[in-house]
Scaffold this motif. Structure first.
Motif, short mmCIF file in Angstrom:
data_model
loop_
_atom_site.label_atom_id
_atom_site.label_comp_id
_atom_site.label_asym_id
_atom_site.label_seq_id
_atom_site.Cartn_x
_atom_site.Cartn_y
_atom_site.Cartn_z
N THR A 158 0.83 -1.21 0.00
CA THR A 158 0.00 0.00 0.00
C THR A 158 0.86 1.26 0.00
OG1 THR A 158 -0.18 -0.21 2.42
CG2 THR A 158 -1.98 -1.11 1.10
N ASP A 159 2.09 1.14 -0.47
CA ASP A 159 2.97 2.30 -0.58
C ASP A 159 2.41 3.28 -1.62
OD1 ASP A 159 6.09 2.93 0.22
OD2 ASP A 159 5.51 3.82 -1.71
N PRO A 160 2.54 4.59 -1.40
CA PRO A 160 2.06 5.56 -2.40
C PRO A 160 2.75 5.41 -3.75
CG PRO A 160 2.50 6.64 -0.29
CD PRO A 160 3.03 5.25 -0.18
N ASP A 161 3.96 4.88 -3.77
CA ASP A 161 4.73 4.73 -5.01
C ASP A 161 4.35 3.42 -5.71
OD1 ASP A 161 6.89 3.94 -6.82
OD2 ASP A 161 8.07 5.53 -5.90
N ALA A 162 3.84 3.53 -6.92
CA ALA A 162 3.39 2.36 -7.67
C ALA A 162 4.54 1.38 -7.92
CB ALA A 162 2.77 2.78 -9.00
N GLY A 163 5.74 1.90 -8.11
CA GLY A 163 6.89 1.04 -8.34
C GLY A 163 7.20 0.19 -7.11
N ILE A 164 7.08 0.80 -5.94
CA ILE A 164 7.32 0.04 -4.71
C ILE A 164 6.23 -0.99 -4.50
CG2 ILE A 164 7.43 0.22 -2.19
CD1 ILE A 164 8.84 2.90 -2.54
N ARG A 165 4.99 -0.63 -4.79
CA ARG A 165 3.90 -1.61 -4.66
C ARG A 165 4.14 -2.80 -5.59
NH1 ARG A 165 0.72 3.00 -5.15
NH2 ARG A 165 -0.19 2.32 -7.13
N GLN A 166 4.60 -2.54 -6.80
CA GLN A 166 4.87 -3.63 -7.74
C GLN A 166 6.02 -4.50 -7.26
OE1 GLN A 166 3.09 -4.68 -10.33
NE2 GLN A 166 4.55 -6.37 -10.55
N ALA A 167 7.06 -3.87 -6.72
CA ALA A 167 8.20 -4.63 -6.19
C ALA A 167 7.76 -5.48 -5.00
CB ALA A 167 9.32 -3.68 -5.80
N ALA A 168 6.88 -4.93 -4.17
CA ALA A 168 6.35 -5.69 -3.03
C ALA A 168 5.57 -6.91 -3.51
CB ALA A 168 5.46 -4.80 -2.17
N LEU A 169 4.72 -6.70 -4.51
CA LEU A 169 3.94 -7.81 -5.06
C LEU A 169 4.86 -8.89 -5.62
CD1 LEU A 169 1.21 -9.05 -5.82
CD2 LEU A 169 1.29 -7.68 -7.94
N GLN A 170 5.88 -8.48 -6.34
CA GLN A 170 6.81 -9.45 -6.92
C GLN A 170 7.53 -10.24 -5.83
OE1 GLN A 170 9.53 -7.89 -9.85
NE2 GLN A 170 10.86 -9.69 -9.77
N PHE A 171 7.98 -9.54 -4.79
CA PHE A 171 8.67 -10.21 -3.68
C PHE A 171 7.76 -11.27 -3.06
CE2 PHE A 171 9.89 -10.77 0.73
CZ PHE A 171 11.28 -10.83 0.69
N ILE A 172 6.51 -10.90 -2.79
CA ILE A 172 5.58 -11.83 -2.16
C ILE A 172 5.27 -13.00 -3.09
CG2 ILE A 172 3.24 -12.11 -1.27
CD1 ILE A 172 3.45 -9.14 -0.36
N GLN A 173 5.08 -12.71 -4.37
CA GLN A 173 4.81 -13.77 -5.32
C GLN A 173 5.95 -14.79 -5.34
OE1 GLN A 173 1.71 -14.01 -6.47
NE2 GLN A 173 1.62 -13.00 -8.45
N GLU A 174 7.17 -14.31 -5.28
CA GLU A 174 8.32 -15.22 -5.29
C GLU A 174 8.40 -16.02 -3.98
OE1 GLU A 174 11.66 -12.74 -6.16
OE2 GLU A 174 11.08 -12.44 -8.25
N MET A 175 8.01 -15.42 -2.87
CA MET A 175 7.95 -16.17 -1.62
C MET A 175 6.85 -17.22 -1.66
SD MET A 175 10.47 -15.17 0.23
CE MET A 175 10.06 -16.09 1.70
N VAL A 176 5.74 -16.89 -2.32
CA VAL A 176 4.66 -17.86 -2.51
C VAL A 176 5.15 -19.05 -3.33
CG1 VAL A 176 2.43 -18.25 -3.64
CG2 VAL A 176 2.77 -16.23 -2.21
#
Length: 270
Positions: free
Chosen positions: A82-100
């Motif tokens: 939920t970071d205001p920066d879309a790039g950070i949100r995308q990086a967060a999603l990618q990190f979690i997806q890889e952990m999944v």
């Protein structure tokens, strides 16, 4: 119900509520020595340890993997969904997806706790929850391909201002129709946010997918003032057969915390 204990290898979380902080071989050995069914892993990232190494340790010690945490994405990389920066949100999603993906290769679910973030400043609560829902829909689909759920954890008010109660989270997940998402009922957070922890479990119902078994002070159960029996009875009433996992401080030391936890669980379930 099954037992699990936390094992962290994240340097930035050295003072965090995880029982074992040793190298994985030692942590697995200690978990097995105390009679746990599984370990819950908190790793620096999806490539920090190979799945094959973890599987070898599982076979050696007869342990399952209860879950893998994603919090290193925040404490190590400053990422949130939920970071205001879309790039950070995308990086967060990618990190979690890889952990999944890592967890899925071990037949274990991943957990979203601190990486959910919070709202404030220029970001309204409704916007943050929309971003969170979009991410959960995507991650839930990824987890389903491995035959495991994705675990969402309501946190206390001092860690997030999104969803703090189990029933609140269950209602939100149900209303949005989010698929393959279950709830982590953490008894430390619940002690702060719920007026009745047993009723909160009932409110979560069949969406309860994981339990962090911690006393009121986040020490091993029995070292604080929580009353765990009503919670255990509520879990039995909803048909819960998942993990009671010790995400607690290693106090007075790791082995005493581990021993106290499993003794308490065995007493409550006997």
């Amino acid at each position: 119900m099954k037992t699990a204990i936390t094992l962290s290898r994240v340097e930035e979380a050295a003072s965090g509520p995880f029982v074992f902080h040793q190298e994985l071989p030692d942590g697995f050995a200690r978990a097995a020595h105390h009679g746990y069914d599984s370990v819950e892993l908190f790793l620096p990232g999806p490539t920090a340890v190979s799945a094959s190494e973890i599987k070898t340790l599982q076979e050696e010690h007869g342990l399952g993997i209860a879950a893998v945490g994603t919090g290193a994405g925040l404490v190590r990389h400053g990422l949130s969904l939920t970071d205001p920066d879309a790039g950070i949100r995308q990086a967060a999603l990618q990190f979690i997806q890889e952990m999944v993906e890592l967890g899925g290769s071990l037949k274990a679910p991943a957990i979203l706790g601190s990486m959910q973030g919070k709202w404030g400043g220029t970001i309204r609560r409704e916007q943050a929850l929309d971003w969170l829902a979009e991410a959960l829909a995507t991650i839930g689909d990824t987890a389903s391909k491995h035959g495991v759920p994705f675990i969402y954890e309501p946190l206390n008010r001092y860690e997030t201002n999104l969803l703090n109660q189990v029933g609140q989270a269950a209602e939100w997940i149900t209303e949005l129709g989010l698929q393959n998402i279950v709830i982590l009922a953490d008894m430390f957070h619940m002690n702060i946010e719920e007026t009745d922890m047993a009723r909160a479990i009932q409110n979560g119902g069949d969406l309860i997918g994981h339990v962090h078994f911690a006393d009121s002070n986040r020490h091993a159960m029995g070292f604080g003032h929580s009353q765990p029996l009503p919670v255990i009875e509520a879990l039995k009433a909803i048909g819960y057969n998942g993990y009671l996992s010790a995400e607690i401080f290693p106090l007075p030391d790791a082995d005493q915390a581990a021993a106290q936890t499993i003794q308490t669980i065995h007493t409550l379930l006997s």
